[in-house]
Design an enzyme around this catalytic site. Structure first.
Site, PDB file in Angstrom:
ATOM      1  CD  GLU A 219     -33.233 -62.399  62.503  1.00  0.00           C
ATOM      2  OE1 GLU A 219     -34.263 -62.329  61.792  1.00  0.00           O
ATOM      3  OE2 GLU A 219     -32.380 -63.304  62.396  1.00  0.00           O
TER       4      GLU A 219
ATOM      5  CD  GLU B 224     -29.862 -62.145  58.493  1.00  0.00           C
ATOM      6  OE1 GLU B 224     -30.127 -62.511  59.653  1.00  0.00           O
ATOM      7  OE2 GLU B 224     -29.569 -60.959  58.219  1.00  0.00           O
TER       8      GLU B 224
HETATM    9  N1  T1G Z   1     -21.774 -69.349  60.918  1.00  0.00           N
HETATM   10  C1  T1G Z   1     -20.751 -70.224  60.842  1.00  0.00           C
HETATM   11  N2  T1G Z   1     -19.432 -69.869  60.778  1.00  0.00           N
HETATM   12  C2  T1G Z   1     -19.169 -68.558  60.813  1.00  0.00           C
HETATM   13  C3  T1G Z   1     -20.195 -67.572  60.885  1.00  0.00           C
HETATM   14  C4  T1G Z   1     -21.555 -68.020  60.952  1.00  0.00           C
HETATM   15  N3  T1G Z   1     -22.580 -67.171  61.042  1.00  0.00           N
HETATM   16  N4  T1G Z   1     -19.606 -66.351  60.883  1.00  0.00           N
HETATM   17  C5  T1G Z   1     -18.271 -66.577  60.828  1.00  0.00           C
HETATM   18  N5  T1G Z   1     -18.009 -67.885  60.784  1.00  0.00           N
HETATM   19  C6  T1G Z   1     -16.668 -68.508  60.733  1.00  0.00           C
HETATM   20  C7  T1G Z   1     -15.899 -68.171  59.456  1.00  0.00           C
HETATM   21  O1  T1G Z   1     -16.199 -69.062  58.432  1.00  0.00           O
HETATM   22  C8  T1G Z   1     -14.447 -68.305  59.921  1.00  0.00           C
HETATM   23  O2  T1G Z   1     -14.137 -69.681  59.947  1.00  0.00           O
HETATM   24  C9  T1G Z   1     -14.506 -67.825  61.369  1.00  0.00           C
HETATM   25  O3  T1G Z   1     -15.885 -67.929  61.772  1.00  0.00           O
HETATM   26  C10 T1G Z   1     -14.085 -66.395  61.530  1.00  0.00           C
HETATM   27  O4  T1G Z   1     -14.814 -65.603  60.614  1.00  0.00           O
HETATM   28  C11 T1G Z   1     -32.221 -66.593  60.877  1.00  0.00           C
HETATM   29  C12 T1G Z   1     -30.365 -67.420  59.072  1.00  0.00           C
HETATM   30  C13 T1G Z   1     -18.679 -62.155  62.164  1.00  0.00           C
HETATM   31  C14 T1G Z   1     -17.979 -60.150  60.907  1.00  0.00           C
HETATM   32  O5  T1G Z   1     -23.883 -63.293  57.898  1.00  0.00           O
HETATM   33  O6  T1G Z   1     -19.716 -61.488  58.649  1.00  0.00           O
HETATM   34  O7  T1G Z   1     -28.445 -65.367  60.968  1.00  0.00           O
HETATM   35  O8  T1G Z   1     -12.397 -69.654  58.220  1.00  0.00           O
HETATM   36  O9  T1G Z   1     -12.840 -65.015  59.159  1.00  0.00           O
HETATM   37  O10 T1G Z   1     -13.207 -61.293  59.534  1.00  0.00           O
HETATM   38  O11 T1G Z   1     -31.760 -64.460  60.219  1.00  0.00           O
HETATM   39  O12 T1G Z   1     -17.449 -63.686  59.982  1.00  0.00           O
HETATM   40  O13 T1G Z   1     -11.767 -69.575  60.624  1.00  0.00           O
HETATM   41  O14 T1G Z   1     -12.775 -71.660  59.653  1.00  0.00           O
HETATM   42  O15 T1G Z   1     -15.091 -63.893  58.813  1.00  0.00           O
HETATM   43  O16 T1G Z   1     -13.358 -61.290  62.069  1.00  0.00           O
HETATM   44  C15 T1G Z   1     -25.963 -63.961  59.476  1.00  0.00           C
HETATM   45  C16 T1G Z   1     -21.289 -63.762  58.943  1.00  0.00           C
HETATM   46  C17 T1G Z   1     -26.088 -65.440  59.345  1.00  0.00           C
HETATM   47  C18 T1G Z   1     -22.332 -62.998  59.657  1.00  0.00           C
HETATM   48  C19 T1G Z   1     -16.280 -61.826  61.685  1.00  0.00           C
HETATM   49  N6  T1G Z   1     -24.642 -63.626  59.936  1.00  0.00           N
HETATM   50  N7  T1G Z   1     -19.971 -63.569  59.510  1.00  0.00           N
HETATM   51  O17 T1G Z   1     -15.425 -61.469  60.652  1.00  0.00           O
HETATM   52  O18 T1G Z   1     -13.708 -63.393  60.861  1.00  0.00           O
HETATM   53  S1  T1G Z   1     -27.631 -65.868  58.629  1.00  0.00           S
HETATM   54  C20 T1G Z   1     -23.692 -63.317  59.088  1.00  0.00           C
HETATM   55  C21 T1G Z   1     -19.278 -62.418  59.280  1.00  0.00           C
HETATM   56  C22 T1G Z   1     -28.761 -65.692  59.889  1.00  0.00           C
HETATM   57  C23 T1G Z   1     -31.117 -65.615  60.588  1.00  0.00           C
HETATM   58  C24 T1G Z   1     -30.194 -65.999  59.504  1.00  0.00           C
HETATM   59  C25 T1G Z   1     -17.883 -62.375  59.815  1.00  0.00           C
HETATM   60  C26 T1G Z   1     -17.755 -61.627  61.166  1.00  0.00           C
HETATM   61  P1  T1G Z   1     -12.701 -70.156  59.577  1.00  0.00           P
HETATM   62  P2  T1G Z   1     -14.082 -64.459  59.741  1.00  0.00           P
HETATM   63  P3  T1G Z   1     -13.834 -61.800  60.777  1.00  0.00           P
END
Ligand code: T1G
Ligand code: NAD
Length: 697
Positions: free
Chosen positions: A105, A125
């Site tokens: 975004e 999301e």
């Molecule tokens: N926020 C906080 N922590 C996060 C995070 C996030 N968005 N994404 C990953 N982590 C942490 C995860 O818990 C782990 O922590 C470490 O990073 C590595 O992740 C307004 C409101 C990016 C593809 O949904 O899909 O934006 O376990 O083990 O396999 O519209 O993480 O090491 O302590 O998964 O290489 C939208 C979510 C948010 C993406 C990487 N974004 N993340 O995968 O590593 S909502 C998402 C992923 C939003 C707006 C709205 C995957 C990854 P720890 P990992 P990975």
């Protein structure tokens, strides 16, 4: 500037770099730092254009999910994105890694987007029970059209750079491997071509058609089985034909509605739990070498495990009882790849090459002399298991890991028939093993930490969710399954219809009810396991499976026989109720002297949930499962538990442990042996705590 955002200038190009490992989540500090940097850019006369870039492995991967549910802090992400778009000088987003959610975004708020070739963009999301709340539902349709936006936002899928370019989501692909330099070069080129700001908000979303939205809404309703976000995402994209400010207002309303719904907390719990299950005591041990594995048995499970291992890039040696069975095993493996070939995910030639290079089927145990790990998947009898493990002990190299795929049998007893119990673990896959994502990693009394760590490494390589389990009858999943299946059987004996139970369980969000599942797995498996336990079953326990034994005796064992609870004569995978079942059940009730009574769907689910939670609390209380979240992941990835409820333990906290305990105490009056409350559940209720409090223990 903040310690997570820097502002530098490369000549007349400003560079706003975000550095918030591990995934540059758009935390409050990042948002504040970016806003300060933007305002500095706007007021910096030397800076003609700006580049937003992420340091480390990825551009921003979204909002900081750990901030959800907490009081929001300014600047809010939607406002920050609007501020980027409103800049009077061109802003370029230079993408790499996984720009997801709020990260994409931010990029859509920028005026131009350049990406590295292996970038994958998405708005996932929906998987967190929400929708893109920083303009994604309004700006993506404007750059890529309504249909693409509906597809990406309702599926949450990660789109590769080449497709993103084709769809107009990005403007160019740069293969320099240096996102900062790529952004600066792109900005310079813009200035040289006299190109300035290009606000996405001013564009029009192509493809608006009310019928299209109705069709997508209906499709999402059908597919989501009770999850709200996929349907509401369609409503949000539908507003993208409004002027941007109004569309953003509508998006915000719908976002808040989803954010405040319990499904959001459940899906965020599932997101972090899916990552937390790998945090086990043995995780600090160094896994052993894992390049070549042996699989004993080429039946349903052996062939599925082999396909999963080959897809993970491992070499596989399959050993069967004889040459004929070995050939059958190879055919079973090939069959598991059939749909990939049919769907064009691989060619027949590629499959042949893969098997020729990495797969061998034989009846010679000697072929296992150089494997790193071996998984036994032979018949489920202790005698056969012990015979096989004794053979493995003789031929498999020292230091290799020996694992059993047994569904119920005692891993310590199997390990004891080898000279190396420290190398023995359980690896319990779920059918079909090349598709189901759950892998229970069973830790025996003597299992060495690095052997267990090797099991988790295998799970990671196979993209499975590995969950640590102690040794008990049925481990985590099958043990809890046994309890809610028994509750369902008792309700049938007492008057409930198995078809109403199946309907109630489907309406709760499961893909199928317990009796449909019985037909899928085969009612013969349950019958044979009951016969196995005849000698040890306590006569004081209610049996509640007489009607199932009668069905077995009639050959009504499910899909594999074309008839079970349902009639599969017209369709091998689904059918109407078998008309012979209810009379058979009524006959059984008469024999047992049971006067049947009514069961509402509400009562059916109270009993189903109570039986699940009570047994799960015993599993956690005994330390078979490390934490309640491990039970949630087993149920979601192995037993069809609806992810949007967060798993049985999270759901129990949501309902209230006191209410569930009250139900159990009520049911206990009927059967004090089956419904004896789990000590952990009683303790938590008395101390006013929740299962969730034990997840960080
Ligand atoms: N926020 C906080 N922590 C996060 C995070 C996030 N968005 N994404 C990953 N982590 C942490 C995860 O818990 C782990 O922590 C470490 O990073 C590595 O992740 C307004 C409101 C990016 C593809 O949904 O899909 O934006 O376990 O083990 O396999 O519209 O993480 O090491 O302590 O998964 O290489 C939208 C979510 C948010 C993406 C990487 N974004 N993340 O995968 O590593 S909502 C998402 C992923 C939003 C707006 C709205 C995957 C990854 P720890 P990992 P990975
Ligand atoms: P299956 O009957 O389909 O296959 C078992 C295979 O083992 C047969 O091909 C047989 O020839 C082979 N075999 C038997 N003895 C052997 C020996 N001494 N050496 C080499 N091969 C031998 O059974 P399945 O459904 O694949 O189950 C295998 C194991 O996996 C069992 O322990 C079962 O409990 C477990 N399991 C099954 C499922 C499931 O849904 N089917 C799920 C999880 C675990």
């Amino acid at each position: 500037m903040s310690d997570v955002v820097t502002y530098t200038r490369d000549g007349d190009i400003a560079v706003i770099a975000v550095n918030n490992p591990p995934v540059n989540a758009l935390s409050h500090a990042v948002r504040k730092g970016m806003q300060d940097a933007l305002r500095k850019f706007e007021s910096d006369p030397e800076a003609k254009a700006a580049v937003i870039v992420g340091e480390g492995r990825t551009f921003m991967a979204g909002a900081d999910i750990s901030e959800f549910g907490k009081p929001p802090q300014e600047p809010w992400l939607p406002e920050l994105v609007n501020e980027i778009e409103a800049c009077s000088k061109p802003v370029v987003a230079s993408l790499h890694g996984t720009p997801l959610g709020g990260g994409l975004e931010v990029a859509l708020g920028a005026h131009w987007r350049v990406a590295q070739p292996d970038t994958r963009v998405g708005l996932p999301e929906v998987h967190l029970g929400i929708l893109p709340g920083a303009g994604g539902t309004q700006r993506l349709p404007r750059v890529a059209g309504v249909e693409t936006a509906l597809d990406m936002i309702t599926s949450g899928r990660h789109v590769p750079a080449a497709e993103a370019l084709e769809k107009g989501i990005i403007d160019a692909i740069d293969d320099s491997g240096d996102p900062r330099a790529a952004g600066v070069a792109f900005a310079r080129k813009l200035l040289a071509e006299g190109k300035g700001v290009r606000r996405t908000g001013d564009m029009t979303a192509a493809g608006h058609d009310p019928a299209l939205f109705d069709a997508w809404r209906a499709e999402m309703k059908k597919k989501s089985r009770g999850q709200l976000s996929p349907v509401v995402c369609v409503d949000a994209v539908e507003a993208s034909n409004l002027p941007l400010p109004e569309g953003l207002k509508r998006e915000r309303e719908l976002f808040q509605k989803l954010h405040d719904d319990p499904q959001r907390a459940a899906l965020v719990h599932a997101f972090f739990a899916e990552r937390a299950v790998a945090k086990v005591p043995e995780a600090s041990a160094t896994p052993r070498k894992l390049e070549k594995i042996g699989i004993i048995g080429g039946g349903t499970m052996g062939a599925g495990i082999a396909a999963a291992a080959l897809q993970a890039g491992l070499k596989v040696v399959m050993v069967e009882r004889d040459a004929e069975a070995a050939a059958r095993g190879e055919q079973n493996v090939r069959r598991n790849f059939a749909s990939s070939v049919k769907k064009g995910r691989m060619t027949q030639e590629q499959l042949d090459a893969l098997l020729a290079a990495n797969f061998q089927a034989t009846d010679d145990y000697g072929a296992l002399s150089d494997v790193d790990l071996v998984i036994e998947a032979v018949f489920e009898t202790m005698a056969v298991k012990k015979e096989v493990f004794a053979k493995l002990d003789a031929v498999v190299p020292e230091g290799a890991v020996l694992a059993s795929n047994t569904s119920y049998l005692n891993i310590d007893e199997i390990a004891a028939c080898t000279r190396r119990p420290q190398d023995v673990i359980g690896l319990h896959f779920f059918s079909p093993a090349h598709i189901m994502r759950l892998l229970e990693v069973i830790v025996g009394e003597k299992s060495a930490p690095d052997a267990v760590a090797t099991g988790f490494l295998l799970a990671k390589k196979m993209k499975k969710v590995g969950v640590r389990c102690g040794v008990c009858d049925g481990f985590i999943g099958n043990r809890i399954l046994g309890s809610y299946m028994k509750a369902a059987n008792m309700m049938v004996e007492d008057g409930a219809s198995p078809y109403v139970i199946d309907e109630a369980v489907r309406e709760f969000g499961y893909p199928m009810g317990p009796f449909q599942m019985g037909d899928l797995a085969g009612l013969d498996i349950g019958y044979l396991s009951r016969r196995d336990r005849d000698a040890t079953r306590d006569p004081a326990d209610r049996y509640a499976a007489g009607f199932l034994d009668r069905m077995y005796e009639k050959g009504w064992i499910g899909q594999k026989a074309g008839i079970g609870f349902y009639d599969y004569s017209q369709n091998p995978r689904s059918g109407p109720p078998n008309p012979g079942v209810m009379p058979l059940i009524e006959e059984e009730r008469k024999k047992l002297g049971i006067a049947p009574r009514e069961f509402s769907k509400e009562e059916i689910m109270r009993r189903y949930v109570a039986a699940t939670v009570n047994e799960a609390a015993k599993v956690v209380g005994e330390g078979i499962a490390l934490r309640p979240l491990d039970v949630d992941m087993v149920s979601i990835f192995g037993y069809g538990y609806p992810r949007w409820r967060g798993g049985p333990m999270h759901y129990a906290d949501h309902v209230g442990l006191d209410r569930i305990l009250a139900d159990i105490r009520e049911f206990e009056k009927e059967d004090p042996r089956f419904w004896k409350p789990a000590p952990l559940l009683v303790e938590l209720v008395e101390s006013g705590r929740k299962f969730g409090d034990l997840n960080n223990a």
